[in-house]
Design a protein around this motif. Structure first.
Motif, PDB file in Angstrom:
ATOM      1  N   SER A  77       0.800  -1.240   0.000  1.00 41.50           N
ATOM      2  CA  SER A  77       0.000   0.000   0.000  1.00 41.50           C
ATOM      3  C   SER A  77       0.825   1.278   0.000  1.00 41.50           C
ATOM      4  N   ARG A  78       2.064   1.219   0.502  1.00 42.40           N
ATOM      5  CA  ARG A  78       2.909   2.411   0.698  1.00 42.40           C
ATOM      6  C   ARG A  78       2.249   3.416   1.643  1.00 42.40           C
ATOM      7  N   LEU A  79       1.441   2.905   2.544  1.00 42.14           N
ATOM      8  CA  LEU A  79       0.723   3.819   3.443  1.00 42.14           C
ATOM      9  C   LEU A  79       1.470   4.103   4.740  1.00 42.14           C
ATOM     10  N   THR A  89      -4.237 -11.091   5.198  1.00 46.12           N
ATOM     11  CA  THR A  89      -2.791 -10.889   5.337  1.00 46.12           C
ATOM     12  C   THR A  89      -2.491  -9.416   5.595  1.00 46.12           C
ATOM     13  N   TRP A  90      -3.215  -8.539   4.908  1.00 45.83           N
ATOM     14  CA  TRP A  90      -2.969  -7.102   5.122  1.00 45.83           C
ATOM     15  C   TRP A  90      -3.392  -6.687   6.531  1.00 45.83           C
ATOM     16  N   LEU A  91      -4.532  -7.250   6.970  1.00 50.06           N
ATOM     17  CA  LEU A  91      -4.964  -6.963   8.345  1.00 50.06           C
ATOM     18  C   LEU A  91      -3.869  -7.386   9.328  1.00 50.06           C
ATOM     19  N   ASP A  92      -3.269  -8.537   9.073  1.00 51.04           N
ATOM     20  CA  ASP A  92      -2.220  -9.016   9.976  1.00 51.04           C
ATOM     21  C   ASP A  92      -1.031  -8.046  10.015  1.00 51.04           C
ATOM     22  N   GLU A  93      -0.728  -7.429   8.872  1.00 50.99           N
ATOM     23  CA  GLU A  93       0.372  -6.448   8.865  1.00 50.99           C
ATOM     24  C   GLU A  93      -0.003  -5.243   9.731  1.00 50.99           C
ATOM     25  N   LEU A  94      -1.268  -4.830   9.640  1.00 59.85           N
ATOM     26  CA  LEU A  94      -1.703  -3.699  10.478  1.00 59.85           C
ATOM     27  C   LEU A  94      -1.615  -4.087  11.955  1.00 59.85           C
ATOM     28  N   GLY A 148      13.746   6.926  -0.019  1.00 58.01           N
ATOM     29  CA  GLY A 148      13.289   7.013   1.374  1.00 58.01           C
ATOM     30  C   GLY A 148      12.433   5.825   1.763  1.00 58.01           C
ATOM     31  N   TRP A 149      12.379   4.809   0.955  1.00 60.85           N
ATOM     32  CA  TRP A 149      11.537   3.638   1.228  1.00 60.85           C
ATOM     33  C   TRP A 149      12.245   2.398   0.741  1.00 60.85           C
ATOM     34  N   MET A 150      11.986   1.280   1.391  1.00 57.72           N
ATOM     35  CA  MET A 150      12.515  -0.001   0.919  1.00 57.72           C
ATOM     36  C   MET A 150      11.422  -1.026   1.119  1.00 57.72           C
ATOM     37  N   THR A 160      18.236  -7.148   4.020  1.00 53.23           N
ATOM     38  CA  THR A 160      19.379  -6.253   4.280  1.00 53.23           C
ATOM     39  C   THR A 160      19.700  -6.201   5.779  1.00 53.23           C
ATOM     40  N   ALA A 161      18.634  -6.225   6.590  1.00 51.02           N
ATOM     41  CA  ALA A 161      18.846  -6.141   8.043  1.00 51.02           C
ATOM     42  C   ALA A 161      19.542  -7.408   8.535  1.00 51.02           C
ATOM     43  N   MET A 162      19.068  -8.543   8.028  1.00 53.15           N
ATOM     44  CA  MET A 162      19.672  -9.786   8.507  1.00 53.15           C
ATOM     45  C   MET A 162      21.118  -9.914   8.013  1.00 53.15           C
ATOM     46  N   TRP A 165      20.509   3.781  10.931  1.00 52.83           N
ATOM     47  CA  TRP A 165      20.634   4.162   9.517  1.00 52.83           C
ATOM     48  C   TRP A 165      19.261   4.164   8.825  1.00 52.83           C
ATOM     49  N   PHE A 166      18.465   3.150   9.119  1.00 50.82           N
ATOM     50  CA  PHE A 166      17.113   3.100   8.534  1.00 50.82           C
ATOM     51  C   PHE A 166      16.322   4.339   8.972  1.00 50.82           C
ATOM     52  N   MET A 167      16.378   4.630  10.253  1.00 50.88           N
ATOM     53  CA  MET A 167      15.610   5.769  10.777  1.00 50.88           C
ATOM     54  C   MET A 167      16.061   7.063  10.101  1.00 50.88           C
ATOM     55  N   GLY A 227       9.938   6.151   8.757  1.00 49.84           N
ATOM     56  CA  GLY A 227      10.646   5.797   9.991  1.00 49.84           C
ATOM     57  C   GLY A 227       9.744   5.962  11.214  1.00 49.84           C
ATOM     58  N   ASP A 228       9.653   4.888  11.996  1.00 49.56           N
ATOM     59  CA  ASP A 228       8.799   4.909  13.184  1.00 49.56           C
ATOM     60  C   ASP A 228       9.505   4.081  14.246  1.00 49.56           C
ATOM     61  N   LEU A 229       9.694   4.672  15.421  1.00 51.91           N
ATOM     62  CA  LEU A 229      10.473   4.002  16.462  1.00 51.91           C
ATOM     63  C   LEU A 229       9.990   2.575  16.711  1.00 51.91           C
ATOM     64  N   GLY A 254      11.167  -4.345  13.804  1.00 52.46           N
ATOM     65  CA  GLY A 254      11.689  -5.013  12.609  1.00 52.46           C
ATOM     66  C   GLY A 254      13.147  -5.403  12.793  1.00 52.46           C
ATOM     67  N   TRP A 255      13.923  -4.496  13.351  1.00 50.32           N
ATOM     68  CA  TRP A 255      15.357  -4.778  13.540  1.00 50.32           C
ATOM     69  C   TRP A 255      15.576  -5.867  14.587  1.00 50.32           C
ATOM     70  N   GLN A 256      14.818  -5.777  15.679  1.00 52.60           N
ATOM     71  CA  GLN A 256      15.033  -6.801  16.716  1.00 52.60           C
ATOM     72  C   GLN A 256      14.519  -8.166  16.249  1.00 52.60           C
TER      73      GLN A 256
HETATM   74  C1  LIG Z   1      14.260  -3.971   9.538  1.00 53.26           C
HETATM   75  C2  LIG Z   1      12.881  -3.398   9.366  1.00 53.26           C
HETATM   76  C3  LIG Z   1      12.637  -2.065   9.643  1.00 53.26           C
HETATM   77  C4  LIG Z   1      11.347  -1.519   9.489  1.00 53.26           C
HETATM   78  N1  LIG Z   1      11.137  -0.195   9.781  1.00 53.26           N
HETATM   79  C5  LIG Z   1       9.884   0.316   9.712  1.00 53.26           C
HETATM   80  C6  LIG Z   1       9.629   1.669  10.058  1.00 53.26           C
HETATM   81  O1  LIG Z   1      10.517   2.427  10.453  1.00 53.26           O
HETATM   82  N2  LIG Z   1       8.354   2.131   9.943  1.00 53.26           N
HETATM   83  C7  LIG Z   1       7.325   1.330   9.513  1.00 53.26           C
HETATM   84  O2  LIG Z   1       6.179   1.802   9.440  1.00 53.26           O
HETATM   85  N3  LIG Z   1       7.530   0.033   9.204  1.00 53.26           N
HETATM   86  C8  LIG Z   1       8.773  -0.496   9.279  1.00 53.26           C
HETATM   87  N4  LIG Z   1       8.984  -1.799   8.939  1.00 53.26           N
HETATM   88  C9  LIG Z   1       7.822  -2.645   8.587  1.00 53.26           C
HETATM   89  C10 LIG Z   1       7.493  -2.709   7.073  1.00 53.26           C
HETATM   90  O3  LIG Z   1       8.645  -2.997   6.334  1.00 53.26           O
HETATM   91  C11 LIG Z   1       6.873  -1.404   6.552  1.00 53.26           C
HETATM   92  O4  LIG Z   1       5.786  -1.011   7.365  1.00 53.26           O
HETATM   93  C12 LIG Z   1       6.336  -1.585   5.136  1.00 53.26           C
HETATM   94  O5  LIG Z   1       7.342  -2.039   4.275  1.00 53.26           O
HETATM   95  C13 LIG Z   1       5.793  -0.261   4.630  1.00 53.26           C
HETATM   96  O6  LIG Z   1       5.305  -0.402   3.331  1.00 53.26           O
HETATM   97  P1  LIG Z   1       3.764  -0.366   3.043  1.00 53.26           P
HETATM   98  O7  LIG Z   1       3.155   0.816   3.679  1.00 53.26           O
HETATM   99  O8  LIG Z   1       3.584  -0.539   1.577  1.00 53.26           O
HETATM  100  O9  LIG Z   1       3.248  -1.666   3.813  1.00 53.26           O
HETATM  101  P2  LIG Z   1       2.054  -2.702   3.564  1.00 53.26           P
HETATM  102  O10 LIG Z   1       2.651  -3.987   3.162  1.00 53.26           O
HETATM  103  O11 LIG Z   1       0.999  -2.149   2.709  1.00 53.26           O
HETATM  104  O12 LIG Z   1       1.493  -2.915   5.039  1.00 53.26           O
HETATM  105  C14 LIG Z   1       0.416  -2.135   5.565  1.00 53.26           C
HETATM  106  C15 LIG Z   1       0.835  -1.419   6.816  1.00 53.26           C
HETATM  107  O13 LIG Z   1       1.046  -2.329   7.862  1.00 53.26           O
HETATM  108  C16 LIG Z   1       2.125  -1.866   8.681  1.00 53.26           C
HETATM  109  N5  LIG Z   1       3.181  -2.875   8.642  1.00 53.26           N
HETATM  110  C17 LIG Z   1       3.452  -3.718   7.627  1.00 53.26           C
HETATM  111  N6  LIG Z   1       4.442  -4.556   7.978  1.00 53.26           N
HETATM  112  C18 LIG Z   1       4.799  -4.233   9.230  1.00 53.26           C
HETATM  113  C19 LIG Z   1       5.760  -4.742  10.137  1.00 53.26           C
HETATM  114  N7  LIG Z   1       6.552  -5.783   9.845  1.00 53.26           N
HETATM  115  N8  LIG Z   1       5.874  -4.157  11.344  1.00 53.26           N
HETATM  116  C20 LIG Z   1       5.073  -3.125  11.684  1.00 53.26           C
HETATM  117  N9  LIG Z   1       4.143  -2.608  10.870  1.00 53.26           N
HETATM  118  C21 LIG Z   1       4.002  -3.158   9.660  1.00 53.26           C
HETATM  119  C22 LIG Z   1       2.587  -0.543   8.107  1.00 53.26           C
HETATM  120  O14 LIG Z   1       1.918   0.481   8.797  1.00 53.26           O
HETATM  121  C23 LIG Z   1       2.119  -0.629   6.675  1.00 53.26           C
HETATM  122  O15 LIG Z   1       1.885   0.605   6.071  1.00 53.26           O
HETATM  123  C24 LIG Z   1      10.276  -2.360   9.074  1.00 53.26           C
HETATM  124  C25 LIG Z   1      10.535  -3.712   8.786  1.00 53.26           C
HETATM  125  C26 LIG Z   1      11.814  -4.219   8.924  1.00 53.26           C
HETATM  126  C27 LIG Z   1      12.052  -5.654   8.616  1.00 53.26           C
END
Ligand SMILES: Cc1cc2nc3c(=O)[nH]c(=O)nc-3n(C[C@H](O)[C@H](O)[C@H](O)COP(=O)(O)OP(=O)(O)OC[C@H]3O[C@@H](n4cnc5c(N)ncnc54)[C@H](O)[C@@H]3O)c2cc1C
Length: 473
Positions: free
Chosen positions: A241-243, A278-283, A345-347, A355-357, A373-375, A381-383, A389-391
Motif C-alpha cells: 500500500s505504501r501507506l 494478510t494485510w490486516l495481519d500487517e496492520l 526514502g523507502w525499501m 538487508t537487516a539480517m 541508519w534506517f531511521m 521511519g517509526d520508532l 523489525g530490527w530486533q
Molecule cells: C528492519 C525493518 C525495519 C522496518 N522499519 C519500519 C519503520 O521504520 N516504519 C514502519 O512503518 N515500518 C517499518 N517496517 C515494517 C514494514 O517494512 C513497513 O511497514 C512496510 O514495508 C511499509 O510499506 P507499506 O506501507 O507498503 O506496507 P504494507 O505492506 O501495505 O502494510 C500495511 C501497513 O502495515 C504496517 N506494517 C506492515 N508490515 C509491518 C511490520 N513488519 N511491522 C510493523 N508494521 C508493519 C505498516 O503500517 C504498513 O503501512 C520495518 C521492517 C523491517 C524488517
C-alpha cells in the motif's frame, strides 16, 4: 477557548483530540517545530520534509474550519511545557488537547507539560488515537502484556469481531474567532526548516494531503489487496500500500484504514479473502510493536528485548558498515535495497528483512547501527516498527526469528526477485546480466570485469560465525 496540539497526527478527519477539542468549544491549534529534537531522534530529512509539507496542507484544512494554527519554533522538547503555558495563558485556554504518543521522550514531554499546566488549572487531556486499541488494554489471562505476536493477534481479532473501531464524524467549521496578534506574530516560516538534500524527484514520490492518502488507501483496496498475500513479497511488484509514511505522521488514521478494509462488509469484521486477512495481519504487527513500546519501554532506550543478547560480541567493522549503507556490499539484492532506500526514502519489506539480517548476522554488526541508519533515511521511519523489525531480524526481540534461521540473501534474491528486475532497477551496473547470473555475479568467475564490488562477506563462513556468536551467549 480550547487548544489542540498537533504532533504525529497531521489531519482533520478522524482525529480524536481534534474532535474532542471542537466539541468542547471554539478552538485554536498549535504545532511546535523542533528540528534539534527530531535530529536527536534520527528523523530522516525526507521525513521532516514530508512533515513540513503536510503541515502546510493541514493549515489550509484548518483555515477552512476557521481554526487558526499557531506554529512555533521550539528547538527541543524540554522547552515545550513553558512555551505552552505561556501560550495558554495569553490565549485564555481552558483545556489543552492532544493524542497520546508512546516514545519515552514523548511521554516525558507530555508529563512535564501536564504537570506545569495543572498548576494553573489548565488540564492537558490526552486521547488514544494512534492504535486500534488503547495501549495497555490488550492483555492475556493473567493481565500481562503479550510477548508473542500470534497470541496478541488472536486477542485483537476477538476485539474486532465484537466491534470495529469507528471513525469520528466530520468536523463543522466554527464561527471565525476575533483576530489575535498571536495568530500572526508567533508564526515561524516553514521554508526555514526544509532540510537540504531532499530533491523534487523524491517529493514527487510522496505527495501530501489527506485526500491523497485516502485515495491511496482506496486504490490499494480496490486494485491490490485481493492479491496482497501472493504478491507482497516480490519487491519488483508495486503490490503493497505504501501507506506507512501516511500512517506514521498521521495523515491517515488507523481507524480510517480498518474501516476501509471492511467497507465491503458494511463495517463488520468478516474476512473475505486471504489478501484482506494478510494485510490486516500487517496492520496488527504495527499495533503489536506499538503496544510493545508502551509495555517494555527499554526498547526505546536502545536496549534489546532479550537482555542477554547484550552479550553478543558484535564486530567493530566501519568499512563493512559503510559498504552496507552505500549499497556496495557485492551482494546484489542487498545493494539494490540499500540504494532504493537512499534514492526514495523507502525499501520493500522483504528487502528490509534481507538487508537487516545481512548486517546483523553475516556482517555481525550491531543491529542498533542498522536501526539508526534506517531511521535516518526512511520516510516511514517509526520508532516502534523500526525497532521491532530490527530486533526481529537480529533475534534479540519479543517474537523474533530464531537465531539459527539466517536468510541466505542469494537464495532470497533467486526466490523473490527471480527475473532480477528489481536488482536491474537499482544496480544498473548489473542490468546486462541474465536472470541466473545477476543474483551472484562472481559465482562462476571471480575475475569477471564488472564495475561492481566483489562480495564483502563469504555467506557460508559468516553464517557459521554468526551462529557461534549467538551460541556463545
Ligand atoms: C528492519 C525493518 C525495519 C522496518 N522499519 C519500519 C519503520 O521504520 N516504519 C514502519 O512503518 N515500518 C517499518 N517496517 C515494517 C514494514 O517494512 C513497513 O511497514 C512496510 O514495508 C511499509 O510499506 P507499506 O506501507 O507498503 O506496507 P504494507 O505492506 O501495505 O502494510 C500495511 C501497513 O502495515 C504496517 N506494517 C506492515 N508490515 C509491518 C511490520 N513488519 N511491522 C510493523 N508494521 C508493519 C505498516 O503500517 C504498513 O503501512 C520495518 C521492517 C523491517 C524488517
Amino acid at each position: 477557548m480550547q487548544l489542540i496540539w498537533f504532533r504525529q497526527d497531521l489531519r482533520v478527519q478522524d482525529n480524536t483530540a481534534l474532535w474532542h477539542a471542537t466539541q468542547a468549544g471554539p478552538c485554536i491549534a498549535f504545532v511546535a517545530i523542533s528540528p534539534e529534537q527530531w535530529a536527536l531522534h534520527d528523523d530522516a530529512p525526507i521525513k521532516v520534509d514530508f512533515y513540513l509539507r503536510q503541515l502546510q496542507s493541514l493549515k489550509i484544512q484548518l483555515d477552512n474550519l476557521n481554526i487558526p494554527l499557531i506554529i512555533q519554533h521550539i528547538p527541543l522538547w524540554n522547552e515545550i511545557p513553558q512555551a505552552l503555558l505561556q501560550l495558554a495563558q495569553q490565549l485564555n485556554i481552558k483545556t489543552l488537547h492532544a493524542n497520546i504518543e508512546l516514545g519515552l521522550n514523548e511521554l516525558k514531554r507530555d508529563a512535564a507539560t501536564q504537570q506545569l499546566l495543572e498548576n494553573t488549572n489548565i488540564p492537558l487531556e490526552l486521547y488514544h488515537d494512534r492504535t486500534l486499541f488503547p495501549v495497555g488494554s490488550i492483555r492475556n489471562k493473567t493481565q500481562q502484556p503479550y510477548k508473542v505476536f500470534s497470541a496478541f493477534k488472536k486477542n485483537c481479532y476477538e476485539q474486532l469481531i465484537i466491534s470495529l473501531p469507528q471513525c469520528y464524524p466530520a468536523i463543522e467549521a466554527q464561527t471565525p474567532l476575533s483576530a489575535h496578534p498571536l495568530f500572526t506574530t508567533s508564526h515561524c516560516q516553514l521554508e526555514d526548516f526544509v532540510p537540504a538534500h531532499v530533491t523534487d524527484e523524491q517529493r514527487v514520490l510522496w505527495p501530501i494531503s489527506e485526500t491523497y492518502a485516502v485515495t491511496l488507501l482506496d486504490q490499494f483496496l480496490n486494485d491490490k489487496v485481493e492479491y496482497y498475500q501472493q504478491e507482497r513479497d516480490f519487491p519488483n511488484l508495486d503490490s503493497t500500500s505504501r501507506l506507512a509514511a501516511y500512517l506514521n505522521i498521521g495523515i491517515l488514521s488507523i481507524r480510517q484504514t480498518i474501516q476501509g478494509l471492511f467497507r465491503l462488509q458494511q463495517g463488520h469484521f468478516h474476512i473475505d479473502n486471504l489478501g484482506q486477512q494478510t494485510w490486516l495481519d500487517e496492520l496488527i504487527w504495527r499495533e503489536f510493536y506499538q503496544h510493545i513500546l508502551f509495555d517494555f519501554p527499554q526498547v526505546s532506550k536502545h536496549q534489546p528485548f532479550k537482555i542477554n543478547t547484550n552479550n553478543i560480541q558484535w564486530r567493530d567493522a566501519a568499512q563493512d558498515l559503510h559498504a552496507w549503507q552505500q549499497g556496495q556490499t557485492g551482494i546484489p539484492i542487498v545493494d539494490a535495497g540499500m540504494r532504493q532506500l537512499l534514492a526514495t526514502g523507502w525499501m520493500h519489506n522483504r528487502v528490509r528483512m534481507i538487508t537487516a539480517m545481512f548486517l546483523c548476522k553475516n556482517l555481525l554488526i550491531d543491529w542498533r547501527l542498522g536501526e539508526q541508519w534506517f531511521m535516518q533515511h526512511l520516510i516511514d521511519g517509526d520508532l516502534s516498527a523500526n525497532n521491532g523489525g530490527w530486533q526481529w531480524c537480529a533475534s534479540t526481540g519479543t517474537d523474533s526469528v530464531p537465531y539459527f534461521r539466517i536468510f541466505n540473501p542469494v537464495s532470497q534474491s533467486q526466490r523473490f526477485d527471480a527475473s532480477g528486475d528489481y536488482i536491474r532497477q537499482w544496480v544498473p551496473e548489473l542490468a546486462h546480466l541474465d536472470a541466473k547470473q545477476i543474483h551472484e555475479p562472481y559465482a562462476k568467475d571471480k575475475n569477471l570485469h564488472l564495475n561492481y564490488p566483489q562480495p564483502i562477506a563469504d555467506l557460508k563462513q559468516t553464517r557459521i560465525r554468526a551462529l557461534e556468536a549467538f551460541k556463545a551467549i
